[in-house]
Design a protein around this motif. Sequence first.
Motif, short mmCIF file in Angstrom:
data_model
loop_
_atom_site.label_atom_id
_atom_site.label_comp_id
_atom_site.label_asym_id
_atom_site.label_seq_id
_atom_site.Cartn_x
_atom_site.Cartn_y
_atom_site.Cartn_z
N LEU A 1 10.65 -13.79 5.91
CA LEU A 1 10.21 -12.89 6.98
C LEU A 1 9.83 -11.52 6.42
CD1 LEU A 1 9.79 -12.24 9.96
CD2 LEU A 1 12.23 -11.68 10.11
N ARG B 1 6.04 -10.00 6.72
CA ARG B 1 5.68 -8.71 7.33
C ARG B 1 4.89 -7.85 6.36
NH1 ARG B 1 11.28 -7.91 10.82
NH2 ARG B 1 10.43 -8.80 12.73
N ALA C 1 1.46 -9.18 6.71
CA ALA C 1 0.89 -8.85 8.01
C ALA C 1 0.40 -7.41 8.05
CB ALA C 1 1.91 -9.08 9.12
N SER D 1 2.09 -11.86 17.88
CA SER D 1 3.01 -11.26 18.86
C SER D 1 2.60 -9.83 19.19
CB SER D 1 4.44 -11.30 18.33
OG SER D 1 4.58 -10.52 17.16
N ARG D 2 1.94 -9.16 18.25
CA ARG D 2 1.42 -7.82 18.54
C ARG D 2 0.37 -7.87 19.63
NH1 ARG D 2 -0.37 -5.47 12.69
NH2 ARG D 2 1.57 -5.79 11.51
N ARG E 1 7.66 -9.00 20.96
CA ARG E 1 7.27 -8.33 19.71
C ARG E 1 8.05 -8.86 18.51
NH1 ARG E 1 2.98 -4.76 19.00
NH2 ARG E 1 4.28 -3.59 17.57
N ASN E 2 9.24 -9.39 18.75
CA ASN E 2 10.07 -9.88 17.65
C ASN E 2 10.00 -11.40 17.52
OD1 ASN E 2 11.51 -10.55 19.93
ND2 ASN E 2 13.51 -10.08 19.02
N ALA F 1 4.09 -14.63 9.13
CA ALA F 1 3.15 -13.51 9.18
C ALA F 1 2.21 -13.66 10.37
CB ALA F 1 2.35 -13.42 7.88
N GLU G 1 3.99 -12.68 13.45
CA GLU G 1 4.07 -11.23 13.54
C GLU G 1 2.77 -10.64 14.09
OE1 GLU G 1 5.94 -7.40 12.63
OE2 GLU G 1 6.71 -9.44 12.81
N ALA H 1 8.39 -13.28 15.44
CA ALA H 1 8.55 -13.74 14.05
C ALA H 1 10.02 -13.74 13.65
CB ALA H 1 7.74 -12.84 13.11
N GLU H 2 10.73 -12.72 14.06
CA GLU H 2 12.16 -12.64 13.75
C GLU H 2 12.93 -13.76 14.43
OE1 GLU H 2 15.75 -9.30 13.90
OE2 GLU H 2 13.67 -8.76 14.37
#
Length: 304
Positions: free
Chosen positions: A17, A21, A24, A133-134, A151-152, A127, A130, A154-155
């Motif tokens: 992750l 990022r 990304a 999600s934006r 927004r999270n 990625a 990430e 990817a996490e």
Amino acid sequence: MMPIGSTVDLTNSSDALVRARQRAVLLPDLLVEARRIVSTVIAGWHGRRRRGIGENFWQFRPFVDGEQVSRIDWRRSARDDHVYLRDREWEAAHTVWLWADPSPSMRYQSGAAQVSKESRALVLVLALAELLSRSGERIGYPGVVEPVSARNAAERVAAALLNERPDTRFPPDDRLRRFSEIVMVSDCLDPLDDILAYVDKVGRRGIRGHLVMVADPAEETFPYAGRTEFRDPEGGGRLTAGRAETLKQEYTELYTARREILSEHCRRLGWSFIFHRTDRLASEALVALHTRLSGVPQSAGQRS
């Protein structure tokens, strides 16, 4: 015999992750916003805005004879000499499913590669999560994470993969719905007929797909010579070649043919196909994927 490559440990998803990022970040917010604007204008796959039955106000527009009188906004019309209708926004919730092939063959890494195929695949899907999600997309991972718009995202995917790695060759398709999209990152070394059958089954249900064939450079160039032992990471079988170099031409022809068949099959279904080697930058594949998700036409058999 000196080993050219070996099977490496499974990648820790939290480490992946962090790297995802970093990749990304290489794609600026401006690119994401540009894709949003273009897709809105052409009523493309992302967040289409047009008149419909949504809940949100979109615009006032002049009344035209023949339209429903019940939709007239009398308060707005009272401000001047025209009669206006109140349009609401039609929103198509869009889901993008992500999948990194969990097959044992993905953990192969030669000395010419920066990382294993499994590591590269995981970084790419995280990625992409990430980035998407934006833009407000709903991100899901078949069999692991239900689609979520956050927004999270990817996490969340990375955390879920820490506890549960899929063990199926192909993404479970019971939750895949028409008009959604799926991104599959795989070395595509399963039996070719099985891959084509899965792509057909999913594609013919109205699901748009993007297949990324990730390869170790040794798998494409076949740098083996002399007495060489090959081991199957899936079943453990072994093959010893006295002069491995004599196999190179036939092997490379078969490998190239496999890639071309997959590329052409994806093209016929309206899917995109990208070939990516692990000795190249992950950001190259990420940009190519992002472009395909934006609906930009591709050249046949695109490499990254």
